[in-house]
Design a protein around this motif. Structure first.
Motif, short mmCIF file in Angstrom:
data_model
loop_
_atom_site.label_atom_id
_atom_site.label_comp_id
_atom_site.label_asym_id
_atom_site.label_seq_id
_atom_site.Cartn_x
_atom_site.Cartn_y
_atom_site.Cartn_z
N ALA A 95 46.80 49.47 57.18
CA ALA A 95 45.07 49.11 57.47
C ALA A 95 44.55 49.74 56.12
O ALA A 95 43.45 49.32 55.88
CB ALA A 95 44.89 49.91 58.56
N GLY A 96 44.87 50.92 55.60
CA GLY A 96 44.27 51.48 54.48
C GLY A 96 44.23 50.69 53.29
O GLY A 96 43.23 50.60 52.65
N ILE A 97 45.28 49.82 53.31
CA ILE A 97 45.52 48.79 52.06
C ILE A 97 44.32 47.66 52.14
O ILE A 97 43.60 47.43 51.12
CB ILE A 97 46.84 48.33 51.83
N ARG A 98 44.17 47.28 53.32
CA ARG A 98 43.37 46.14 53.73
C ARG A 98 42.01 46.88 53.49
O ARG A 98 41.05 45.98 53.17
CB ARG A 98 43.45 45.66 55.10
N ASP A 99 41.72 48.03 53.77
CA ASP A 99 40.33 48.54 53.50
C ASP A 99 40.11 48.72 51.96
O ASP A 99 39.03 48.76 51.35
CB ASP A 99 40.21 49.79 54.28
N ILE A 100 41.13 49.05 51.11
CA ILE A 100 41.09 49.11 49.95
C ILE A 100 40.77 47.62 49.34
O ILE A 100 39.91 47.65 48.19
CB ILE A 100 42.36 49.76 49.02
N GLU A 101 41.32 46.71 49.81
CA GLU A 101 41.21 45.24 49.40
C GLU A 101 39.84 45.01 49.67
O GLU A 101 39.04 44.19 48.96
CB GLU A 101 42.20 44.19 50.11
N ALA A 102 39.17 45.36 50.89
CA ALA A 102 37.94 44.95 51.01
C ALA A 102 37.01 45.82 50.15
O ALA A 102 35.92 45.08 49.73
CB ALA A 102 37.39 45.50 52.54
N THR A 103 37.19 47.00 49.76
CA THR A 103 36.62 47.66 48.69
C THR A 103 36.80 47.01 47.31
O THR A 103 35.61 46.94 46.31
CB THR A 103 36.97 49.32 48.55
N ILE A 104 37.95 46.40 47.05
CA ILE A 104 37.92 45.49 45.68
C ILE A 104 36.68 44.46 45.77
O ILE A 104 36.35 44.10 44.71
CB ILE A 104 39.22 45.22 45.44
N ARG A 105 37.13 43.99 46.99
CA ARG A 105 35.96 42.79 46.86
C ARG A 105 34.59 43.04 46.85
O ARG A 105 33.68 42.47 45.95
CB ARG A 105 36.19 41.84 48.25
N ALA A 106 34.24 44.24 47.37
CA ALA A 106 32.78 44.74 47.46
C ALA A 106 32.48 45.02 45.95
O ALA A 106 31.42 44.74 45.49
CB ALA A 106 32.68 45.87 48.17
N THR A 132 48.53 49.26 46.33
CA THR A 132 47.61 48.53 45.87
C THR A 132 47.79 47.57 44.77
O THR A 132 47.61 46.37 44.69
CB THR A 132 46.27 49.05 45.44
N ALA A 133 48.70 48.05 43.67
CA ALA A 133 48.91 47.20 42.70
C ALA A 133 50.32 46.19 42.91
O ALA A 133 50.05 45.00 42.54
CB ALA A 133 49.73 48.34 41.69
N ALA A 134 50.70 46.37 44.01
CA ALA A 134 51.95 45.35 44.38
C ALA A 134 51.34 44.55 45.73
O ALA A 134 52.04 43.14 45.57
CB ALA A 134 53.03 46.11 45.22
N ARG A 135 50.22 44.81 46.18
CA ARG A 135 49.53 43.96 47.39
C ARG A 135 48.33 43.11 47.00
O ARG A 135 47.91 42.37 48.08
CB ARG A 135 49.83 44.79 48.59
N THR A 136 47.67 43.51 46.01
CA THR A 136 46.18 43.10 45.83
C THR A 136 46.20 42.72 44.54
O THR A 136 47.15 42.51 43.74
CB THR A 136 45.25 44.16 46.23
N ASP A 137 44.93 41.90 44.07
CA ASP A 137 44.56 41.29 42.97
C ASP A 137 44.00 42.26 41.91
O ASP A 137 43.41 41.85 40.93
CB ASP A 137 44.05 39.94 43.08
N VAL A 138 43.98 43.51 42.34
CA VAL A 138 43.47 44.48 41.31
C VAL A 138 43.97 44.54 40.01
O VAL A 138 45.09 43.99 39.74
CB VAL A 138 43.70 46.15 42.00
N ASP A 139 42.74 44.73 39.03
CA ASP A 139 43.48 44.45 37.54
C ASP A 139 44.05 45.63 36.79
O ASP A 139 44.74 45.39 35.86
CB ASP A 139 41.96 44.18 36.88
N ALA A 140 44.21 47.09 37.46
CA ALA A 140 45.02 48.00 36.91
C ALA A 140 44.85 48.97 37.82
O ALA A 140 43.95 49.42 38.53
CB ALA A 140 44.26 48.54 35.40
#
Length: 233
Positions: A95-106, A132-140
């Motif tokens: 769930a924390g990763i999902r919240d980080i993904e929401a923060t990336i989008r924001a 986050t590096a493995a599960r989202t589209d974050v750049d770095a």
């Protein structure tokens, strides 16, 4: 300038707080600061403030909001350390990763020019930075003294963007076998860089407090700054 905003969860059913530090000029990128087990405390806010001085939009989401919203703990106070360890046991990391993904989008929406977004995390946040590096589209992504990464190496194949990990060799939460497994699993990965810190323990790069080790912290932070300048510029 700093402020608190609310970020909508991915499912749209709730909102959670995030501390935001804004640079004086237009941000060159955004960096999400992922908390330790002590919440978005003074140390994490200070990390954000320093990134803002360096020209980044810095955002620290309150990942413990489902279990202890807005909690702020001091690792140098034994009772508060015990409380933090208890919260860690209750925290849903997926769930924390999902919240980080929401923060990336924001963050991408706040940049409003297609700018890049990175993450940097400490302790629990170091582990979450790997995830986050493995599960989202974050750049770095950057992780400091991430715990239990040796148990996540099955996700290594999914890391497509640069990841930097700082590993204190005397980390009392990450033993030598775990550190060796990290090197075995990650040293040959084209997107991953590992740095070891001989003689250093968990928490060495905290902004202040008993855990901080100045020379190692400054070395790690300079490497992080160069990494973000290269990959978020």
């Amino acid at each position: 300038m700093s402020k608190t905003i609310q970020i909508e969860t991915l499912d749209g059913n709730a909102r959670f707080d995030a501390y935001v530090a804004e640079p004086a000029a237009h941000p060159k990128a955004a960096i999400i600061v992922i908390q330790e087990i002590f919440g978005v405390n003074a140390g994490i806010r200070s990390k954000c403030d320093r990134l803002a001085v360096d020209g980044y939009l810095a955002i620290a989401p309150d990942l413990f909001w489902p279990i202890a919203p807005n909690i702020q703990l001091d690792p140098d106070v034994p009772e508060q350390m015990d409380r933090a360890l208890g919260l860690m046991g209750k925290f849903n990391q997926d769930a924390g990763i999902r919240d980080i993904e929401a923060t990336i989008r924001a963050a991408r929406a706040m940049l409003d020019d297609g700018g890049k977004v990175g993450v940097v995390g400490y302790c629990l946040g170091g582990r979450l930075a790997f995830m986050t590096a493995a599960r989202t589209d974050v750049d770095a992504s950057v992780g400091y003294y991430g715990v239990g990464i040796d148990g996540l190496l099955g996700e290594t194949h999914a890391i497509a963007k640069p990841l930097l990990l700082h590993i204190p060799q005397e980390d009392h939460f990450v033993d030598k076998d775990a550190q060796a497994a990290m090197h075995t699993g990650l040293d040959d990965h084209p997107k991953v860089t590992l740095y070891d810190y001989p003689g250093e323990d968990h928490g060495f790069a905290t902004e202040f407090g008993d855990r901080r080790s100045d020379a190692a912290a400054e070395q790690a932070d300079s490497r992080t700054a160069a990494f973000f300048a290269e990959h978020l510029g």
